[in-house]
Enzyme design. Sequence first.
Site, PDB file in Angstrom:
ATOM      1  N   PRO A  89       0.777  -1.119   0.077  1.00 30.50           N
ATOM      2  CA  PRO A  89      -0.040  -0.035  -0.090  1.00 30.50           C
ATOM      3  C   PRO A  89       1.004   1.284  -0.007  1.00 30.50           C
ATOM      4  O   PRO A  89       0.454   2.338  -0.394  1.00 30.50           O
ATOM      5  CB  PRO A  89      -0.946  -0.011   1.381  1.00 30.50           C
ATOM      6  CG  PRO A  89      -0.530  -1.318   1.877  1.00 30.50           C
ATOM      7  CD  PRO A  89       0.577  -2.100   1.181  1.00 30.50           C
ATOM      8  N   GLU A 116       2.721  -7.097   8.531  1.00 31.10           N
ATOM      9  CA  GLU A 116       3.060  -5.928   8.315  1.00 31.10           C
ATOM     10  C   GLU A 116       3.460  -5.403   7.271  1.00 31.10           C
ATOM     11  O   GLU A 116       3.797  -3.917   7.122  1.00 31.10           O
ATOM     12  CB  GLU A 116       3.423  -5.355   9.674  1.00 31.10           C
ATOM     13  CG  GLU A 116       2.665  -5.858  10.996  1.00 31.10           C
ATOM     14  CD  GLU A 116       1.255  -5.595  10.965  1.00 31.10           C
ATOM     15  OE1 GLU A 116       0.847  -4.382  10.536  1.00 31.10           O
ATOM     16  OE2 GLU A 116       0.361  -6.695  10.864  1.00 31.10           O
ATOM     17  N   ARG A 154      -1.878  -9.072 -20.701  1.00 27.91           N
ATOM     18  CA  ARG A 154      -2.729  -8.911 -21.715  1.00 27.91           C
ATOM     19  C   ARG A 154      -2.157  -7.786 -22.984  1.00 27.91           C
ATOM     20  O   ARG A 154      -2.768  -7.540 -23.890  1.00 27.91           O
ATOM     21  CB  ARG A 154      -4.270  -8.430 -21.547  1.00 27.91           C
ATOM     22  CG  ARG A 154      -4.132  -7.126 -20.690  1.00 27.91           C
ATOM     23  CD  ARG A 154      -5.510  -7.171 -20.092  1.00 27.91           C
ATOM     24  NE  ARG A 154      -6.554  -6.893 -21.098  1.00 27.91           N
ATOM     25  CZ  ARG A 154      -6.604  -5.843 -21.882  1.00 27.91           C
ATOM     26  NH1 ARG A 154      -6.048  -4.961 -21.769  1.00 27.91           N
ATOM     27  NH2 ARG A 154      -7.706  -5.846 -22.903  1.00 27.91           N
ATOM     28  N   ASP A 169      -9.248   0.278 -25.617  1.00 32.95           N
ATOM     29  CA  ASP A 169      -9.462  -0.105 -24.175  1.00 32.95           C
ATOM     30  C   ASP A 169      -9.460   1.539 -23.595  1.00 32.95           C
ATOM     31  O   ASP A 169      -9.139   2.242 -23.639  1.00 32.95           O
ATOM     32  CB  ASP A 169      -8.401  -0.712 -23.574  1.00 32.95           C
ATOM     33  CG  ASP A 169      -8.586  -2.035 -23.240  1.00 32.95           C
ATOM     34  OD1 ASP A 169      -9.967  -2.406 -23.066  1.00 32.95           O
ATOM     35  OD2 ASP A 169      -7.890  -2.940 -23.257  1.00 32.95           O
TER      36      ASP A 169
HETATM   37  N1  4GX Z   1      -1.604  -2.688  -3.251  1.00 29.42           N
HETATM   38  N2  4GX Z   1      -1.309  -5.391   0.604  1.00 29.42           N
HETATM   39  C1  4GX Z   1       1.021  -6.252   1.001  1.00 29.42           C
HETATM   40  C2  4GX Z   1       1.792  -6.484   3.127  1.00 29.42           C
HETATM   41  C3  4GX Z   1       2.894  -5.699   2.923  1.00 29.42           C
HETATM   42  C4  4GX Z   1       2.963  -4.498   3.384  1.00 29.42           C
HETATM   43  C5  4GX Z   1       3.862  -3.591   3.215  1.00 29.42           C
HETATM   44  C6  4GX Z   1       4.792  -5.086   1.669  1.00 29.42           C
HETATM   45  C7  4GX Z   1       4.891  -3.873   2.483  1.00 29.42           C
HETATM   46  C8  4GX Z   1      -1.655  -3.918  -1.476  1.00 29.42           C
HETATM   47  C9  4GX Z   1      -2.255  -2.988  -2.044  1.00 29.42           C
HETATM   48  C10 4GX Z   1      -2.163  -4.418  -0.040  1.00 29.42           C
HETATM   49  C11 4GX Z   1      -1.369  -5.540   1.901  1.00 29.42           C
HETATM   50  C12 4GX Z   1      -0.287  -6.284   0.014  1.00 29.42           C
HETATM   51  C13 4GX Z   1      -0.366  -5.485   2.791  1.00 29.42           C
HETATM   52  N3  4GX Z   1       3.933  -5.894   2.093  1.00 29.42           N
HETATM   53  N4  4GX Z   1      -0.508  -4.209  -1.992  1.00 29.42           N
HETATM   54  N5  4GX Z   1       0.569  -6.680   2.186  1.00 29.42           N
HETATM   55  N6  4GX Z   1      -3.388  -2.395  -1.743  1.00 29.42           N
HETATM   56  O1  4GX Z   1      -3.012  -3.964   0.676  1.00 29.42           O
HETATM   57  O2  4GX Z   1      -0.626  -3.477  -3.189  1.00 29.42           O
END
Ligand code: 4GX
Length: 255
Positions: A89, A116, A154, A169
């Site tokens: 995120p 986390e 794709r 698209d």
């Molecule tokens: N867009 N998540 C990753 C664990 C995490 C947290 C911090 C690396 C660094 C998300 C999103 C997402 C939840 C995937 C937490 N890994 N990833 N995960 N929205 O929410 O990409």
Amino acid sequence: MRIDVVTIFPEVFPGPLDAGVIGRGRMRGLLDVVVWDLRGFTDDRHRTVDEPPYGGGAGMVMKAEPFLRAVEAVRRAAGTPGPVLLSSPQGRRFTQPWARRLAVMPQLTVLCGRYEGVDERVAAILDADEVSIGDYVLSGGELPAMVIVEAVGRLVPGVVGEEASVREDSFSDGLLDHPHYTRPAELGGHAVPEVLLSGHHEEIRRWRRREALRRTLARRPDLLYEAALDDEARTWLRELRAERDRGSACPGDRG
Ligand code: 4GX
């Protein structure tokens, strides 16, 4: 193109990547998705992938070494090493232009985090790009990895049979797509717009472009800052904004 995915849940793949256009692209050898089990790169009896955070606090942090070893193995196996992505995120937002840049690479590695997050040194050492698929919180990077494989895959030449459908698209010109209709011509009191039945190709083209602009202005005005608009589009946009503002108390509140 080859996409390597590193995860503690290899069993959730290929999942939806077996269906439709991506499934067929993989079957035809245009796209190779290789999934690696992160636990295969641990070195202890318990196959530990996470530890409590330095500094304390809730939750667990994924250890760096298994990811570093996994990417080493990916690079040995793939031959032509490409960029490494880490879904998070905290990442830069994944967009169609980013997908296009990735689609010309021979190889791509996506690391899936859980808990986390992942020890910060993984991204630093691997020069990985953190990528977010949107502003909401998931519990792992597996769905983001699938989203990235789908969006990038794709765009690999041949994966989508009809070149025109990729060209036309949503987002191909930075705008939302225009409305689509198919038979029947009348449904529940809703008629298909007359112009689409007229056979006037130039009028249809103009209607679609105008409707795409109308929707983008209403739903995603942020996209208009980046979109490459020609004179025709800029004229329509002025008209559409005026049309909209005639019906609103505070013009300028929107895009
Ligand atoms: N867009 N998540 C990753 C664990 C995490 C947290 C911090 C690396 C660094 C998300 C999103 C997402 C939840 C995937 C937490 N890994 N990833 N995960 N929205 O929410 O990409």
